[in-house]
Design a protein around this motif. Structure first.
Motif, PDB file in Angstrom:
ATOM      1  N   PHE A   1       6.548  -2.486  11.432  1.00 36.26           N
ATOM      2  CA  PHE A   1       7.871  -1.949  11.784  1.00 36.26           C
ATOM      3  C   PHE A   1       8.025  -1.790  13.291  1.00 36.26           C
ATOM      4  CE2 PHE A   1       7.167  -0.245   7.374  1.00 36.26           C
ATOM      5  CZ  PHE A   1       7.793  -1.340   6.799  1.00 36.26           C
TER       6      PHE A   1
ATOM      7  N   CYS B   1      -0.426  -0.627   4.685  1.00 41.27           N
ATOM      8  CA  CYS B   1       0.722  -1.304   5.298  1.00 41.27           C
ATOM      9  C   CYS B   1       0.937  -2.710   4.730  1.00 41.27           C
ATOM     10  CB  CYS B   1       0.575  -1.333   6.804  1.00 41.27           C
ATOM     11  SG  CYS B   1       0.339   0.324   7.481  1.00 41.27           S
ATOM     12  N   SER B   2       0.720  -2.840   3.416  1.00 40.07           N
ATOM     13  CA  SER B   2       0.944  -4.105   2.697  1.00 40.07           C
ATOM     14  C   SER B   2       0.036  -5.244   3.141  1.00 40.07           C
ATOM     15  CB  SER B   2       2.407  -4.589   2.799  1.00 40.07           C
ATOM     16  OG  SER B   2       3.325  -3.589   2.451  1.00 40.07           O
TER      17      SER B   2
ATOM     18  N   ALA C   1       5.868  -8.198  12.884  1.00 41.25           N
ATOM     19  CA  ALA C   1       6.752  -9.360  12.744  1.00 41.25           C
ATOM     20  C   ALA C   1       8.000  -9.211  13.610  1.00 41.25           C
ATOM     21  CB  ALA C   1       7.138  -9.535  11.286  1.00 41.25           C
TER      22      ALA C   1
ATOM     23  N   GLU D   1       5.392 -13.602   7.311  1.00 42.82           N
ATOM     24  CA  GLU D   1       6.213 -13.253   8.472  1.00 42.82           C
ATOM     25  C   GLU D   1       5.521 -13.724   9.741  1.00 42.82           C
ATOM     26  OE1 GLU D   1       6.600  -9.097   7.592  1.00 42.82           O
ATOM     27  OE2 GLU D   1       4.686  -8.576   8.526  1.00 42.82           O
TER      28      GLU D   1
ATOM     29  N   GLU E   1       1.490 -13.384   9.133  1.00 40.28           N
ATOM     30  CA  GLU E   1       0.915 -12.351   8.290  1.00 40.28           C
ATOM     31  C   GLU E   1       1.436 -12.534   6.871  1.00 40.28           C
ATOM     32  OE1 GLU E   1      -0.338  -7.770   7.688  1.00 40.28           O
ATOM     33  OE2 GLU E   1       1.612  -8.079   8.604  1.00 40.28           O
TER      34      GLU E   1
ATOM     35  N   GLU F   1       4.233 -13.665  13.584  1.00 38.67           N
ATOM     36  CA  GLU F   1       3.776 -12.606  14.481  1.00 38.67           C
ATOM     37  C   GLU F   1       3.108 -13.234  15.700  1.00 38.67           C
ATOM     38  OE1 GLU F   1       2.167  -9.100  13.007  1.00 38.67           O
ATOM     39  OE2 GLU F   1       3.240  -9.193  11.091  1.00 38.67           O
TER      40      GLU F   1
ATOM     41  N   LYS G   1      -3.297  -4.063  12.485  1.00 43.34           N
ATOM     42  CA  LYS G   1      -1.938  -4.598  12.533  1.00 43.34           C
ATOM     43  C   LYS G   1      -0.957  -3.462  12.749  1.00 43.34           C
ATOM     44  CE  LYS G   1       0.530  -4.664   8.788  1.00 43.34           C
ATOM     45  NZ  LYS G   1       1.143  -5.136   7.535  1.00 43.34           N
TER      46      LYS G   1
ATOM     47  N   LYS H   1      12.504  -5.979  10.694  1.00 44.28           N
ATOM     48  CA  LYS H   1      11.610  -5.501   9.631  1.00 44.28           C
ATOM     49  C   LYS H   1      12.041  -4.130   9.119  1.00 44.28           C
ATOM     50  CE  LYS H   1       8.252  -6.354   8.038  1.00 44.28           C
ATOM     51  NZ  LYS H   1       7.864  -6.948   6.733  1.00 44.28           N
TER      52      LYS H   1
HETATM   53  C1  OOG Z   1       5.025  -3.347   5.592  1.00 41.27           C
HETATM   54  C2  OOG Z   1       4.302  -4.016   6.736  1.00 41.27           C
HETATM   55  C3  OOG Z   1       5.170  -4.258   7.948  1.00 41.27           C
HETATM   56  C4  OOG Z   1       5.373  -5.733  10.047  1.00 41.27           C
HETATM   57  O1  OOG Z   1       4.942  -6.725  10.645  1.00 41.27           O
HETATM   58  O2  OOG Z   1       6.382  -5.110  10.390  1.00 41.27           O
HETATM   59  C5  OOG Z   1       4.625  -5.300   8.836  1.00 41.27           C
HETATM   60  C6  OOG Z   1       5.878  -4.301   4.774  1.00 41.27           C
HETATM   61  O3  OOG Z   1       6.846  -4.844   5.289  1.00 41.27           O
HETATM   62  O4  OOG Z   1       5.580  -4.449   3.585  1.00 41.27           O
HETATM   63  O5  OOG Z   1       3.585  -5.880   8.585  1.00 41.27           O
END
Ligand code: OOG
Ligand code: MG
Length: 264
Positions: free
Chosen positions: A61, A156-157, A227, A103, A135, A105, A58, A66
């Motif tokens: 940012f 990245c979460s 996202a 979010e 996501e 995507e 993935k 975002k």
């Molecule tokens: C980090 C992951 C960012 C995106 O789609 O920009 C992300 C977060 O926002 O916690 O997945």
């Protein structure tokens, strides 16, 4: 491998498994971006050692929405495993997460191996299909707050993903409307143009970044482009849908709160 980095990976892994938030690593240590990716890799290795399989990567940012929401302004990438997959129309057990958000995507399905510096044309030619996707991100840090190195270390979460029906690549994917609906009401809207100006650039970036880590985008892998809008916090019982014009939609529902947690 440094014991210090390994213990960071262990902390993050245990936070995800035990669904408890931890303090940002950057509070009491300075972590370079290169070391943060080493921690991420150690974290993913722990998952693979438990039998999970890599299914793709993935990007994060890739849109201003975002970057602004999270206060981080650099492109990042994380790794996806089969344990994170939720089926389209399926259920998400919120009690398996800390403070999950969703979010909208778009996802690419890789048809031919890609790695290194590529043109946008080469990248697009290697795409087998595209799909609308959702996501689910779930930072392992308290209050969903982190700096660049923190979030990279935390893969990245990455927490879960729902991929809609795969479609042949339409002629143009650079200006498609993206809508996130919660319980049938619009919650976020944007355009695929928000993703680096054209979502194929996320794929080009993914091929370059994985190559730096000695990986390749493999046939059958999924690449999440990042996202197009800010993320929304998930609550029990929510029905979440993402629609991308010309590509289609994808949904999931959050389970109701377990009985013992209701009313808290
Ligand atoms: C980090 C992951 C960012 C995106 O789609 O920009 C992300 C977060 O926002 O916690 O997945
Ligand atoms: Mg994302």
């Amino acid at each position: 491998m440094s014991a210090r980095l390994d213990s960071m990976a262990e902390k993050l892994d245990e936070a995800a498994i035990g669904q408890h938030a931890i303090a940002q690593l950057s509070i009491d240590t300075s972590l370079s971006v290169a070391d943060a990716y080493r921690v991420q890799n150690l974290l993913v290795e722990r998952r693979l050692a438990r039998g999970e399989k890599r299914v793709g990567v993935k990007l994060g940012f890739t849109s201003r929405a975002k970057m602004i929401q999270m206060g981080v302004h650099d492109l990042i990438w994380g790794q996806l495993t089969d344990a994170m997959l939720v089926s389209d129309g399926g259920h998400l057990a919120l009690d398996e997460f800390i403070h999950p958000r969703a979010e909208p995507e778009i996802a690419f399905l890789i048809g031919e191996r890609l790695t290194g510096e590529l043109s946008e044309q080469t990248a697009l030619a290697a795409v087998r299909s595209v799909a609308p996707a959702l996501e689910i991100i779930d930072s392992r840090y308290s209050d969903f707050k982190f700096n660049l190195a923190d979030v990279i270390a935390d893969n990245c979460s990455s927490a879960a993903l729902v991929v809609g029906p795969w479609q042949p690549l339409p002629g143009d994917i650079d200006n498609l409307d993206v809508l996130l609906e919660i319980d049938g009401q619009p919650a976020q809207s944007g355009s695929t143009a928000a993703i680096l100006g054209h979502p194929v650039r996320a794929l080009v970036a993914a091929a370059r970044l994985v190559a730096q880590a000695g990986l390749e985008l493999e046939p059958g892998w999924v690449v999440m482009a990042g996202a197009a809008t800010a993320a929304e916090t998930l609550r029990p019982g929510m029905r979440v849908r993402a629609t991308v014009s010309g590509i289609g939609g994808v949904t999931f529902s959050c389970d109701e709160a377990p009985r013992e947690k209701q009313g808290r």
